[in-house]
Design a protein around this motif. Structure first.
Motif, short mmCIF file in Angstrom:
data_model
loop_
_atom_site.label_atom_id
_atom_site.label_comp_id
_atom_site.label_asym_id
_atom_site.label_seq_id
_atom_site.Cartn_x
_atom_site.Cartn_y
_atom_site.Cartn_z
N ASN A 127 -0.44 -34.24 -92.08
CA ASN A 127 -0.06 -35.66 -91.87
C ASN A 127 1.37 -35.92 -91.46
O ASN A 127 2.23 -35.97 -92.62
N ASN A 128 1.91 -36.43 -90.48
CA ASN A 128 3.24 -36.74 -90.18
C ASN A 128 3.65 -37.75 -90.80
O ASN A 128 4.73 -38.13 -90.97
N LYS A 129 2.93 -38.92 -90.97
CA LYS A 129 3.17 -40.20 -91.74
C LYS A 129 3.50 -39.84 -93.17
O LYS A 129 4.48 -40.01 -93.93
N SER A 130 2.59 -39.31 -93.99
CA SER A 130 2.87 -38.95 -95.37
C SER A 130 3.52 -37.79 -95.63
O SER A 130 3.94 -37.90 -96.96
N LYS A 131 3.70 -37.11 -94.83
CA LYS A 131 4.48 -35.65 -95.07
C LYS A 131 3.60 -34.97 -95.81
O LYS A 131 4.17 -33.87 -96.67
N LYS A 132 2.31 -34.79 -96.09
CA LYS A 132 1.41 -34.21 -96.97
C LYS A 132 0.36 -33.47 -96.03
O LYS A 132 -0.20 -33.88 -94.99
N LEU A 133 -0.18 -32.44 -96.82
CA LEU A 133 -1.37 -31.65 -96.17
C LEU A 133 -2.87 -32.51 -96.59
O LEU A 133 -2.91 -32.79 -97.96
N TYR A 134 -3.60 -32.45 -95.90
CA TYR A 134 -4.90 -33.09 -96.18
C TYR A 134 -6.29 -32.47 -95.91
O TYR A 134 -5.98 -31.53 -94.61
N SER A 135 -7.12 -32.18 -96.75
CA SER A 135 -8.23 -31.44 -96.52
C SER A 135 -9.07 -31.83 -95.20
O SER A 135 -9.32 -32.72 -94.94
#
Length: 284
Positions: A127-135
């Motif tokens: 996720n480019n906004k949160s800079k996190k990976l999501y399942s």
């Protein structure tokens, strides 16, 4: 007693053979779009969807008993994912990068425990906004590793060991819809028997052709309707596999007729097997 033993290795050993067959061999990968990600070594690949190479780094920390206690994934030097693995009894992680398109780059993480059991198996998107990976996955118990990726299709290898037939491998295709991987079909004709791969007797030659020899009279169905009955000692050919609410059915052909057989039955009787020599080749 035999049913009790099977229940034990069904829980502790469901993926040992399929895992060994699937994971170590890079030749199973679509080289252009799927890559293995080594732990503690940077992989350069686009995960943010901008068409440029990013730095992906996976690291793990171990406890005193050599189990992994924490997994960390960094993207461009920033932590994008962490997992606390304490009490999960995970020995190692294997990871794969898959590129379906410039906007659909995926990361698969699998945690491996005792007897090569797959404890943890998830596929993630960045996720480019949160800079996190999501399942983006909800994989069933048979799922193994990503083997190929195309623009609109992701293919995973699956594996299981029904007591009735022994080890089977097959492939399932997934599409990316509404930020989730969705099965295109629960039925596949890619199913293969692999219990004859390490033997050279006459039955192994049959298994390699997906042919099974009945050990007793068997009934095959199409829905609730009886399709045909096969006497003891006859050959039937495995053609398809389908999954329905975690229930597995196999389609066999006898002559020109086809019918389905439910497998992974809890009340399966080892003293009255469905097919000849299968029981002696069950792992566990």
């Amino acid at each position: 007693m035999k049913n009790a033993i099977f229940k034990l290795f069904k829980v502790t050993f469901p993926f040992a053979l399929s895992f060994m067959m699937c994971l170590p061999f890079s030749m199973t990968l679509n080289a252009a779009s799927v890559k293995n990600i080594p732990v503690k070594k940077i992989l350069s690949a686009d995960i943010t969807g901008d068409g440029k190479a990013d730095k992906i780094l996976i690291t793990t920390s171990m406890d005193k008993d050599c189990f992994i206690k924490k997994l960390k994934v960094k993207v461009n030097n920033k932590v994008a994912f962490t997992k606390n693995c304490t009490n999960d009894n995970i020995h190692s992680f294997t990871a794969r990068y898959a590129k379906m398109s410039n906007k659909n780059e995926l990361l698969q993480l699998m945690g491996i425990g005792d007897n090569d059991y797959i404890v943890f198996n998830q596929i993630y998107k960045y996720n480019n906004k949160s800079k996190k990976l999501y399942s983006v996955s909800k994989l069933d118990y048979t799922a193994c590793e990503i083997v190929s990726a195309k623009k609109n299709l992701l293919t995973l290898r699956h594996g299981d060991q029904p007591a009735e037939t022994g080890w089977l491998n097959w492939k399932m295709n997934y599409k990316f819809r509404n930020n989730k991987l969705v099965l295109t079909s629960t039925t596949t004709s890619t199913v293969k028997s692999i219990i004859g791969n390490y033997h050279n007797d006459s039955y192994s030659k049959l298994f390699r052709k997906n042919i099974f020899v009945t050990a007793k009279k068997l009934h095959f169905y199409n829905g609730s309707k009886l399709a045909f009955t096969v006497p003891k000692g006859k050959q039937v050919t495995l053609k398809k596999l389908t999954l329905s609410k975690n229930t597995m059915y196999l389609q066999f052909q006898y002559g020109k007729k086809t019918g389905w057989l439910r497998v992974n039955n809890k009340d399966y009787n080892y003293e009255s097997p469905y097919f000849k020599v299968v029981s002696r080749r069950l792992a566990g």
